[in-house]
Design a protein around this motif. Structure first.
Motif, PDB file in Angstrom:
ATOM      1  N   ASN A  95       0.795  -1.062   0.113  1.00 14.15           N
ATOM      2  CA  ASN A  95      -0.077   0.070   0.045  1.00 14.15           C
ATOM      3  C   ASN A  95       0.873   1.212   0.093  1.00 14.15           C
ATOM      4  O   ASN A  95       0.792   2.124   0.857  1.00 14.15           O
ATOM      5  CB  ASN A  95      -0.778  -0.031   1.106  1.00 14.15           C
ATOM      6  CG  ASN A  95      -2.187   0.836   0.982  1.00 14.15           C
ATOM      7  OD1 ASN A  95      -2.259   1.469  -0.011  1.00 14.15           O
ATOM      8  ND2 ASN A  95      -2.807   1.464   2.015  1.00 14.15           N
ATOM      9  N   GLY A 119       1.695   3.490  -5.044  1.00 17.61           N
ATOM     10  CA  GLY A 119       2.255   3.242  -6.338  1.00 17.61           C
ATOM     11  C   GLY A 119       2.214   1.487  -6.671  1.00 17.61           C
ATOM     12  O   GLY A 119       2.301   0.879  -5.826  1.00 17.61           O
ATOM     13  N   THR A 175       3.585  -1.826  -8.787  1.00 20.48           N
ATOM     14  CA  THR A 175       5.101  -2.603  -8.869  1.00 20.48           C
ATOM     15  C   THR A 175       5.646  -1.760 -10.219  1.00 20.48           C
ATOM     16  O   THR A 175       4.955  -1.585 -11.017  1.00 20.48           O
ATOM     17  CB  THR A 175       4.842  -3.910  -9.204  1.00 20.48           C
ATOM     18  OG1 THR A 175       4.050  -4.698  -8.386  1.00 20.48           O
ATOM     19  CG2 THR A 175       6.059  -4.825  -9.686  1.00 20.48           C
ATOM     20  N   LYS A 193       7.926  -2.223 -12.860  1.00 29.55           N
ATOM     21  CA  LYS A 193       8.477  -3.479 -13.736  1.00 29.55           C
ATOM     22  C   LYS A 193      10.056  -3.196 -14.124  1.00 29.55           C
ATOM     23  O   LYS A 193      10.513  -1.879 -14.602  1.00 29.55           O
ATOM     24  CB  LYS A 193       7.843  -3.631 -15.017  1.00 29.55           C
ATOM     25  CG  LYS A 193       6.471  -4.350 -14.761  1.00 29.55           C
ATOM     26  CD  LYS A 193       5.718  -4.806 -16.006  1.00 29.55           C
ATOM     27  CE  LYS A 193       4.928  -3.812 -16.595  1.00 29.55           C
ATOM     28  NZ  LYS A 193       4.165  -4.381 -17.671  1.00 29.55           N
ATOM     29  N   ARG A 233      -5.947  -0.130  -4.101  1.00 26.73           N
ATOM     30  CA  ARG A 233      -4.706  -0.887  -4.177  1.00 26.73           C
ATOM     31  C   ARG A 233      -4.983  -2.150  -5.225  1.00 26.73           C
ATOM     32  O   ARG A 233      -6.020  -2.533  -5.238  1.00 26.73           O
ATOM     33  CB  ARG A 233      -4.400  -1.988  -2.777  1.00 26.73           C
ATOM     34  CG  ARG A 233      -3.544  -1.225  -1.923  1.00 26.73           C
ATOM     35  CD  ARG A 233      -3.852  -1.920  -0.680  1.00 26.73           C
ATOM     36  NE  ARG A 233      -2.883  -2.917  -0.364  1.00 26.73           N
ATOM     37  CZ  ARG A 233      -3.123  -3.448   0.892  1.00 26.73           C
ATOM     38  NH1 ARG A 233      -3.756  -2.866   1.917  1.00 26.73           N
ATOM     39  NH2 ARG A 233      -2.360  -4.643   0.825  1.00 26.73           N
ATOM     40  N   VAL A 234      -3.967  -2.266  -6.042  1.00 26.42           N
ATOM     41  CA  VAL A 234      -4.211  -3.472  -6.946  1.00 26.42           C
ATOM     42  C   VAL A 234      -3.845  -5.063  -6.385  1.00 26.42           C
ATOM     43  O   VAL A 234      -2.726  -5.105  -6.140  1.00 26.42           O
ATOM     44  CB  VAL A 234      -3.269  -3.024  -8.099  1.00 26.42           C
ATOM     45  CG1 VAL A 234      -3.419  -4.170  -9.392  1.00 26.42           C
ATOM     46  CG2 VAL A 234      -3.769  -1.850  -8.962  1.00 26.42           C
ATOM     47  N   ASP A 281      -0.038  -8.839  -4.315  1.00 26.96           N
ATOM     48  CA  ASP A 281      -0.397  -7.423  -3.930  1.00 26.96           C
ATOM     49  C   ASP A 281       0.784  -6.874  -4.751  1.00 26.96           C
ATOM     50  O   ASP A 281       2.137  -6.863  -4.792  1.00 26.96           O
ATOM     51  CB  ASP A 281      -0.072  -7.098  -2.589  1.00 26.96           C
ATOM     52  CG  ASP A 281      -0.500  -5.917  -2.264  1.00 26.96           C
ATOM     53  OD1 ASP A 281      -0.536  -4.940  -2.904  1.00 26.96           O
ATOM     54  OD2 ASP A 281      -1.431  -5.658  -1.097  1.00 26.96           O
ATOM     55  N   PHE A 282       0.007  -5.812  -5.686  1.00 28.55           N
ATOM     56  CA  PHE A 282       1.115  -4.989  -6.683  1.00 28.55           C
ATOM     57  C   PHE A 282       1.275  -3.632  -6.248  1.00 28.55           C
ATOM     58  O   PHE A 282       1.720  -2.701  -6.815  1.00 28.55           O
ATOM     59  CB  PHE A 282       0.356  -4.753  -8.050  1.00 28.55           C
ATOM     60  CG  PHE A 282       0.171  -6.208  -8.620  1.00 28.55           C
ATOM     61  CD1 PHE A 282       1.504  -6.812  -9.469  1.00 28.55           C
ATOM     62  CD2 PHE A 282      -0.830  -6.883  -8.932  1.00 28.55           C
ATOM     63  CE1 PHE A 282       1.108  -8.006 -10.080  1.00 28.55           C
ATOM     64  CE2 PHE A 282      -1.068  -8.110  -9.236  1.00 28.55           C
ATOM     65  CZ  PHE A 282       0.014  -8.534 -10.102  1.00 28.55           C
ATOM     66  N   SER A 283       0.899  -3.197  -5.050  1.00 26.10           N
ATOM     67  CA  SER A 283       0.895  -1.972  -4.266  1.00 26.10           C
ATOM     68  C   SER A 283       2.156  -1.756  -3.687  1.00 26.10           C
ATOM     69  O   SER A 283       2.144  -0.764  -2.838  1.00 26.10           O
ATOM     70  CB  SER A 283      -0.200  -1.777  -3.436  1.00 26.10           C
ATOM     71  OG  SER A 283      -0.042  -2.570  -2.016  1.00 26.10           O
ATOM     72  N   ALA A 292       6.624  -7.314  -7.022  1.00 28.52           N
ATOM     73  CA  ALA A 292       5.070  -7.699  -6.342  1.00 28.52           C
ATOM     74  C   ALA A 292       5.379  -8.610  -5.257  1.00 28.52           C
ATOM     75  O   ALA A 292       6.223  -9.222  -4.947  1.00 28.52           O
ATOM     76  CB  ALA A 292       4.232  -8.372  -7.516  1.00 28.52           C
ATOM     77  N   PRO A 346      -4.746  -3.440 -14.191  1.00 30.94           N
ATOM     78  CA  PRO A 346      -4.185  -2.185 -15.021  1.00 30.94           C
ATOM     79  C   PRO A 346      -3.142  -2.801 -15.754  1.00 30.94           C
ATOM     80  O   PRO A 346      -2.296  -3.667 -15.471  1.00 30.94           O
ATOM     81  CB  PRO A 346      -3.852  -1.209 -13.980  1.00 30.94           C
ATOM     82  CG  PRO A 346      -4.510  -1.864 -12.619  1.00 30.94           C
ATOM     83  CD  PRO A 346      -4.751  -3.225 -12.708  1.00 30.94           C
ATOM     84  N   THR A 347      -2.728  -2.042 -16.835  1.00 32.20           N
ATOM     85  CA  THR A 347      -2.046  -2.577 -17.921  1.00 32.20           C
ATOM     86  C   THR A 347      -0.252  -2.436 -17.246  1.00 32.20           C
ATOM     87  O   THR A 347       0.437  -3.246 -17.764  1.00 32.20           O
ATOM     88  CB  THR A 347      -1.803  -1.802 -18.964  1.00 32.20           C
ATOM     89  OG1 THR A 347      -1.624  -0.364 -18.807  1.00 32.20           O
ATOM     90  CG2 THR A 347      -3.007  -1.865 -19.817  1.00 32.20           C
ATOM     91  N   GLU A 348      -0.312  -1.569 -16.133  1.00 31.28           N
ATOM     92  CA  GLU A 348       1.261  -1.616 -15.732  1.00 31.28           C
ATOM     93  C   GLU A 348       1.661  -2.753 -15.031  1.00 31.28           C
ATOM     94  O   GLU A 348       2.883  -2.814 -14.617  1.00 31.28           O
ATOM     95  CB  GLU A 348       1.404  -0.158 -14.998  1.00 31.28           C
ATOM     96  CG  GLU A 348       0.573  -0.164 -13.588  1.00 31.28           C
ATOM     97  CD  GLU A 348      -0.533   0.734 -13.915  1.00 31.28           C
ATOM     98  OE1 GLU A 348      -1.275   0.763 -14.880  1.00 31.28           O
ATOM     99  OE2 GLU A 348      -1.041   1.520 -12.733  1.00 31.28           O
ATOM    100  N   VAL A 349       0.786  -3.725 -14.653  1.00 27.46           N
ATOM    101  CA  VAL A 349       1.016  -5.052 -13.979  1.00 27.46           C
ATOM    102  C   VAL A 349       0.959  -6.072 -14.696  1.00 27.46           C
ATOM    103  O   VAL A 349       1.209  -7.131 -14.121  1.00 27.46           O
ATOM    104  CB  VAL A 349       0.206  -4.937 -12.674  1.00 27.46           C
ATOM    105  CG1 VAL A 349       0.379  -3.764 -11.719  1.00 27.46           C
ATOM    106  CG2 VAL A 349      -1.333  -5.474 -12.806  1.00 27.46           C
ATOM    107  N   ILE A 350       0.495  -5.637 -16.058  1.00 27.26           N
ATOM    108  CA  ILE A 350       0.656  -7.050 -16.895  1.00 27.26           C
ATOM    109  C   ILE A 350       1.961  -7.178 -17.287  1.00 27.26           C
ATOM    110  O   ILE A 350       2.738  -6.377 -17.676  1.00 27.26           O
ATOM    111  CB  ILE A 350      -0.298  -6.577 -18.198  1.00 27.26           C
ATOM    112  CG1 ILE A 350      -1.658  -6.374 -17.743  1.00 27.26           C
ATOM    113  CG2 ILE A 350      -0.218  -7.624 -19.035  1.00 27.26           C
ATOM    114  CD1 ILE A 350      -2.442  -7.346 -16.962  1.00 27.26           C
ATOM    115  N   GLY A 351       2.362  -8.632 -17.088  1.00 33.21           N
ATOM    116  CA  GLY A 351       3.833  -9.045 -17.479  1.00 33.21           C
ATOM    117  C   GLY A 351       4.237 -10.542 -16.990  1.00 33.21           C
ATOM    118  O   GLY A 351       3.328 -11.164 -16.437  1.00 33.21           O
ATOM    119  N   MET A 369       9.339  -8.195 -11.500  1.00 34.93           N
ATOM    120  CA  MET A 369       8.279  -8.260 -12.701  1.00 34.93           C
ATOM    121  C   MET A 369       9.065  -7.677 -13.765  1.00 34.93           C
ATOM    122  O   MET A 369       9.634  -6.558 -13.754  1.00 34.93           O
ATOM    123  CB  MET A 369       7.129  -7.545 -12.316  1.00 34.93           C
ATOM    124  CG  MET A 369       6.264  -8.593 -11.539  1.00 34.93           C
ATOM    125  SD  MET A 369       4.342  -8.148 -11.435  1.00 34.93           S
ATOM    126  CE  MET A 369       3.862  -8.965 -13.039  1.00 34.93           C
TER     127      MET A 369
END
Lengths: 246, 348
Positions: free
Chosen positions: A122, A125, A127, A129, B234-235, B256-258, B264, B288-293, B347
């Motif tokens: 939390n 922001g 992750t 990459k 939170r994603v 959790d990607f936050s 991650a 969200p596209t920023e955590v696709i990968g 990631m």
């Protein structure tokens, strides 16, 4: 680098190589302890006390635990080293916790490898990459071979590596291995566990060897007897602090 | 005409019409009989029942225990009135602390705590109230045994400036989840209706030390309900976000990607599927596209045969026809179908 100020399981002083950001820390350490000592037997979880970290708690990460075991036969000696992973987290600014499991208490002394990134959650922001960089693993005549998922993700202060062993020329199976990781930064020095390889005496955990990384070269001599057993694919997984953080 | 002594002057006690006067530590306290407004909630009924039981249990204490509570009460203040510090009896302190503990699910405390406890005040950055989200964010974390108590009102007219008397307990004690207390479900369950944009909601919060029952100073705040949350959620991928109509090969998952960091946080108990060394989960939404990968994480065998083998897993995250899926594909180590994946992973 910093040293621990104490612990509750009789391990003596523990040295850390570190990179500390505002929302995560990367820690590297290797130390051993004797599971027969009274402090270890009395504790509910392993706690390492350290000077102020940049974060006051973290999500759960993984550290490696390893034991060393030899068997002596009429035809020679065999290695049955093994290990697994344990949960670990930053409990507060001054305490790193490692879960206590009884699995290897009869196989001491035990070695812990912390090659871990401890994140917070939390953080406002998602992750961030990185960029995967395949590692070119060079040995004379390509005697040691690695799988496709042998790569690093490089950052300014630390590097993540995943090495996936796939084969070895028969003549080199018992030799000292020295493999150059061409793209790896030269400012990394660490002992890392190689997880995997069949372990006839400890099939519950499989084998665990140790390799040394220095100046882009990974070297390893001692390996579990079933290192190349089919389906027990040896690998390395490590967050490594670079020597540029002073 | 009924002749009654005036209760407006000192020295009197008793009731007249709806007003009661009583003498407490040399002070005259006047109180007007109050009648509950609105419907009694289940939580209120439970609290009153609990208070009644706790009150009765006082008589079961030993004399020594009662003396301990009296001694502690001498060093504890009641609610102050008109600038005068109020005293509290041992019995009332026993009831107050044990009602707090009961709310937090703790057992009855027969022996008085060793001393009074200074409980920190709640510090946070924002309260977000929308029809879909009711949350306090940016909470300065307090470790166990502290738990957060949140009281909130139903939506009031935006012109009301003092509505904290209308607050009811939304949660009797939760731990913040990485600085966030998402009480959306609890709010809807307690209040019964979604907040309406433009209305004002009154909020009171305080920390409670669940080991003693002592609570901190309440922090009062109010917030106008907005149509959209002022910050992104939170994603995360949790069991709640999975599509129940699909065959999901996990018994638990919390990715959790936050982190705001180059990793991650992976947590999943994978089961494998169809004799393939991988497990798939299907979400009921896109990510969200920023955590696709592609990610990677460690796993530890967790099967009935007692294996604890370390393994590595590649994690593929993708959006596909309006939904997302995530595959944990075995790579290093001996594959065991039931494996717990945990820890941070990069990631790319």
């Amino acid at each position: 680098m910093f040293n621990s100020t104490g612990n509750n399981f009789g391990a003596g002083q523990i040295s850390f190589k570190d990179y500390q950001a505002s929302n995560y820390v990367v820690l590297n350490s290797k130390f051993s302890f004797d599971p027969t000592n009274a402090d270890y037997q009395a504790c509910e979880q392993l706690e390492i006390y350290v000077p102020d970290l940049s974060i006051d708690r973290s999500a759960v990460g993984a550290v490696f635990i390893r034991f060393v075991e030899d068997q002596h036969w009429s035809w020679g000696d065999s290695v049955y080293d093994g290990g697994s992973i344990l949960k670990s987290w930053v409990k507060d600014k001054n305490t790193i916790v490692i879960e206590k499991q009884p699995w290897f208490d009869q196989n001491g002394p035990l070695i812990i490898y912390i090659l871990t990134l401890y994140p917070q959650l939390n953080q406002g922001g998602n992750t961030i990459k990185g960029t995967q960089q395949r590692l070119t693993m060079t040995t004379p005549d390509n005697y040691l071979r690695f799988g496709y998922e042998t790569f690093m993700v490089e950052f300014e202060h630390w590097v993540f590596i995943h090495l996936f062993f796939s084969g070895c020329t028969y003549a080199y199976r018992d030799s000292l291995w020295e493999v150059t990781m061409e793209e790896l930064p030269a400012d990394i020095t660490a002992d890392v566990p190689i997880c995997g390889g069949g372990n006839q005496f400890h099939p519950e955990c499989d084998g665990m060897a140790e390799a040394h990384i220095e100046n882009k070269v990974l070297s390893n001599q001692r390996r579990v007897m079933g290192f190349w057993d089919t389906g027990h694919d040896p690998f390395v997984y490590a967050f490594l602090v670079r020597d540029n953080n002073e | 005409m009924q002749a009654l002594p005036s209760i407006a002057f000192g020295g009197f006690s008793g009731s007249a019409k709806g007003v009661t006067a009583r003498q407490v530590a040399g002070r005259t306290i006047l109180s007007v009989k109050s009648w509950p407004t609105g419907q009694t909630t289940n939580a209120q009924v439970a609290r009153r029942t609990s208070m009644s039981k706790i009150s009765k249990s006082w008589k079961l204490l030993s004399n020594d225990q009662m003396r301990e509570w009296d001694r502690l009460a001498e060093h504890t203040s009641g609610q102050s009135a008109f600038g005068q510090k109020a005293e509290i009896s041992g019995m009332n302190l026993y009831i107050r602390l044990n009602v707090n503990r009961a709310m937090a699910g703790e057992a009855l405390l027969s022996s008085a705590p060793a001393g009074t406890v200074a409980v920190p005040n709640v510090e946070y950055s924002q309260i977000a109230v929308t029809p879909e989200l009711v949350a306090i964010t940016g909470i300065k974390h307090q470790a166990s045994p502290y738990k957060l108590v949140v009281k909130m009102s139903a939506g009031q007219s935006a012109g009301i400036s003092n509505g904290w008397s209308k607050t009811v307990i939304i949660t009797p004690g939760i731990e913040d989840d990485w600085g966030e207390a998402d009480v959306t479900t609890l709010y809807l369950k307690t209040i019964g209706v979604e907040p309406v944009p433009g209305q004002k909601v009154f909020v009171e919060s305080y920390w409670m030390d669940t080991s003693t029952g002592f609570s901190g100073q309440p922090v009062q705040d109010s917030v106008i309900v907005t149509g959209e949350a002022p910050h992104g959620r939170r994603v995360r991928v949790t069991m709640d976000t999975l599509d129940p109509t699909e065959d999901n090969n996990v018994t638990a998952i919390d990715v959790d990607f936050s982190t705001g960091a180059p990793v991650a946080q992976f947590n999943a108990v994978c089961l494998g599927h169809s004799n393939v060394a991988s497990s798939i989960v299907y979400l009921d939404r896109e990510l969200p596209t920023e955590v696709i990968g592609t990610g990677i994480c460690l796993g530890r065998a967790n099967g009935p045969d007692g294996k604890i083998v370390a393994q590595s897993y590649m994690v593929w995250v993708r959006n596909y026809y309006g939904k997302a899926d995530m595959t944990f594909a075995h790579r290093g180590g001996y594959y065991v179908a039931k494996t717990e994946c945990f820890g941070a992973g990069v990631m790319y």
